[in-house]
Scaffold this motif. Sequence first.
Motif, PDB file in Angstrom:
ATOM      1  N   ALA A 254       1.616  -3.378  -6.497  1.00 36.84           N
ATOM      2  CA  ALA A 254       0.980  -2.461  -5.545  1.00 36.84           C
ATOM      3  C   ALA A 254      -0.493  -2.824  -5.426  1.00 36.84           C
ATOM      4  O   ALA A 254      -1.126  -3.249  -6.397  1.00 36.84           O
ATOM      5  N   ARG A 255      -1.019  -2.657  -4.233  1.00 37.09           N
ATOM      6  CA  ARG A 255      -2.414  -3.043  -3.969  1.00 37.09           C
ATOM      7  C   ARG A 255      -3.387  -1.925  -4.345  1.00 37.09           C
ATOM      8  O   ARG A 255      -3.085  -0.750  -4.187  1.00 37.09           O
ATOM      9  N   THR A 256      -4.567  -2.337  -4.832  1.00 34.50           N
ATOM     10  CA  THR A 256      -5.606  -1.379  -5.205  1.00 34.50           C
ATOM     11  C   THR A 256      -6.722  -1.384  -4.158  1.00 34.50           C
ATOM     12  O   THR A 256      -6.772  -2.256  -3.274  1.00 34.50           O
TER      13      THR A 256
ATOM     14  N   ASP B 263       0.821  -1.222   0.000  1.00 35.79           N
ATOM     15  CA  ASP B 263       0.000   0.000   0.000  1.00 35.79           C
ATOM     16  C   ASP B 263       0.852   1.268   0.000  1.00 35.79           C
ATOM     17  O   ASP B 263       0.341   2.369   0.224  1.00 35.79           O
TER      18      ASP B 263
ATOM     19  N   PRO C  74      -1.123   2.346  -7.072  1.00 39.53           N
ATOM     20  CA  PRO C  74      -1.085   1.299  -8.101  1.00 39.53           C
ATOM     21  C   PRO C  74      -0.927   1.861  -9.514  1.00 39.53           C
ATOM     22  O   PRO C  74      -0.319   1.220 -10.374  1.00 39.53           O
TER      23      PRO C  74
ATOM     24  N   SER D  44      -6.001 -10.042  -4.617  1.00 37.80           N
ATOM     25  CA  SER D  44      -5.058  -9.826  -3.507  1.00 37.80           C
ATOM     26  C   SER D  44      -4.641 -11.130  -2.824  1.00 37.80           C
ATOM     27  O   SER D  44      -3.479 -11.293  -2.425  1.00 37.80           O
TER      28      SER D  44
ATOM     29  N   ILE E  80       2.899   2.370 -10.189  1.00 33.98           N
ATOM     30  CA  ILE E  80       3.857   1.282 -10.021  1.00 33.98           C
ATOM     31  C   ILE E  80       4.591   0.951 -11.327  1.00 33.98           C
ATOM     32  O   ILE E  80       5.773   0.605 -11.329  1.00 33.98           O
TER      33      ILE E  80
ATOM     34  N   VAL F 140      -4.309  -6.620  -6.962  1.00 36.66           N
ATOM     35  CA  VAL F 140      -2.915  -6.159  -6.983  1.00 36.66           C
ATOM     36  C   VAL F 140      -2.540  -5.822  -8.426  1.00 36.66           C
ATOM     37  O   VAL F 140      -2.753  -6.634  -9.329  1.00 36.66           O
ATOM     38  N   LYS F 141      -1.996  -4.620  -8.631  1.00 35.74           N
ATOM     39  CA  LYS F 141      -1.520  -4.209  -9.954  1.00 35.74           C
ATOM     40  C   LYS F 141      -0.058  -4.622 -10.080  1.00 35.74           C
ATOM     41  O   LYS F 141       0.756  -4.360  -9.203  1.00 35.74           O
TER      42      LYS F 141
END
Length: 466
Positions: A394-396, A364, A368, A447, A371, A401-402
Amino acid sequence: MDKYELFREHLRESAKEFRKIDKNGAVRVVSHLDCDGICACSILIKLLTSENRRYSISIVQQLSEEVLEELSKEDYNTFIFTDLGSAYFNSIKKLFHNKNFFILDHHEIEDKQASPYHINPNLFGIDGGKEISGAGVVYLFCSSLDKNIDMAHIAVIGAIGDVQEENGFQRLNRDILDIAVSGKKIEVKKGLRIFGAQTKPIHKVLEYCSDPYIPGVTGSESGVIQFLDQVGINPKTEKGWRKLIHLTEDEMKKLVTAIILKRSAEKNPEDVLGNVYTLIEEDKECPLRDAKEFSTLLNSCGRLNKASLGIGVCLNEEKSKRKAINNLNEYKKEIVKALKWHTENKDSDCIFKEKGLMIINAKDNIMPSMIGTIASILSRSNNIEEGTYIMSLARTEENTVKVSLRIASMSNIEDVDLRQIITEIIKKVGCGDSGGHPQAAGAIIPSEKEEEFIKIAKNMLRKNIM
């Protein structure tokens, strides 16, 4: 007919199908959030506006089955996907079977089905990753409907944003550039291939110049000052710091010669020279004057969830231009913040490193939408060995997750297909969506699959290390 003539004929046939659609119905436009996607969307909006058609826009980070299902439930009869959609042609055909839809894309596709509603150069053996951008495809489509659409320069910006310029353009992009030049929108000159000529002081441009790298100058403020002194260029006057565009012709010749000499040990010391694309209607010393800076500004709009500003800029709205330039400063702050996090955590569990591989799990800590930008910046860093795979995550907010995948600058990058690699990883994980280009690819995964994805990615990337 050769492949280019076949593609143009296909565009004309698709345009005929579009003309059949009732102008009273609103058009739903879906595009990608990067520079090319914003340019593509803007060109289409210019056409729709000229035809007095109503429209609604969505800018997305990536298409997915879930996004398509939601869109298909909306009360619109016509959908146009720009700079995305080809990878989901079968899903779109199924979900939107009772609606009008058009896909205007340039990304690689596995299922090459010809259709008047699917416009993609790859269907005709034309490399969409190199020869034309998403914006270029939309421009050619719109030109088939309205020959007077004055947006060739925006299609060129889209191509530059998608890194399709390499000492010039290939066939289709070059044709579009010629239109922009003849229309007095863009001027092309040979010059220093350095970012920031219009907006940054000379000493800062040289200090932060990583592509091309200047030994003893890049990354060293004192090295820059000493270098300029040796060349005989004063970086400052009574009016303030000078920019590259302020140099006299004689000073520029001296600077170019000195940079080439500094790079004499490099493989191609003279590749500091290249085409400089200038938007001649834009103000001097403005980020919109230089095509590369223009593309970065549009990227900043998309990455900070302000794509509407970028569209306004492409449509020449003065208010949007002012706001977008301010937004560019926020974008730079986000980049600095993200790079600072990377530096502070380089020895933590969040960053895995071994020879030929780096995996950055920002969780986090980085937006995202940023990234991929960070992975691209690191891939051009002189501190990372050539050929190293760089994967960032990176988390959305949507419990996904992106993922972005890049490779550190290498001469034989043509031999690597990052899109294929990340698609294979997704297949092994068993869920998620992938996309992008051979040299820059990405994915979205649930995720709960994050750890499993990283484990599989490590194993697969190790096998691909050159």
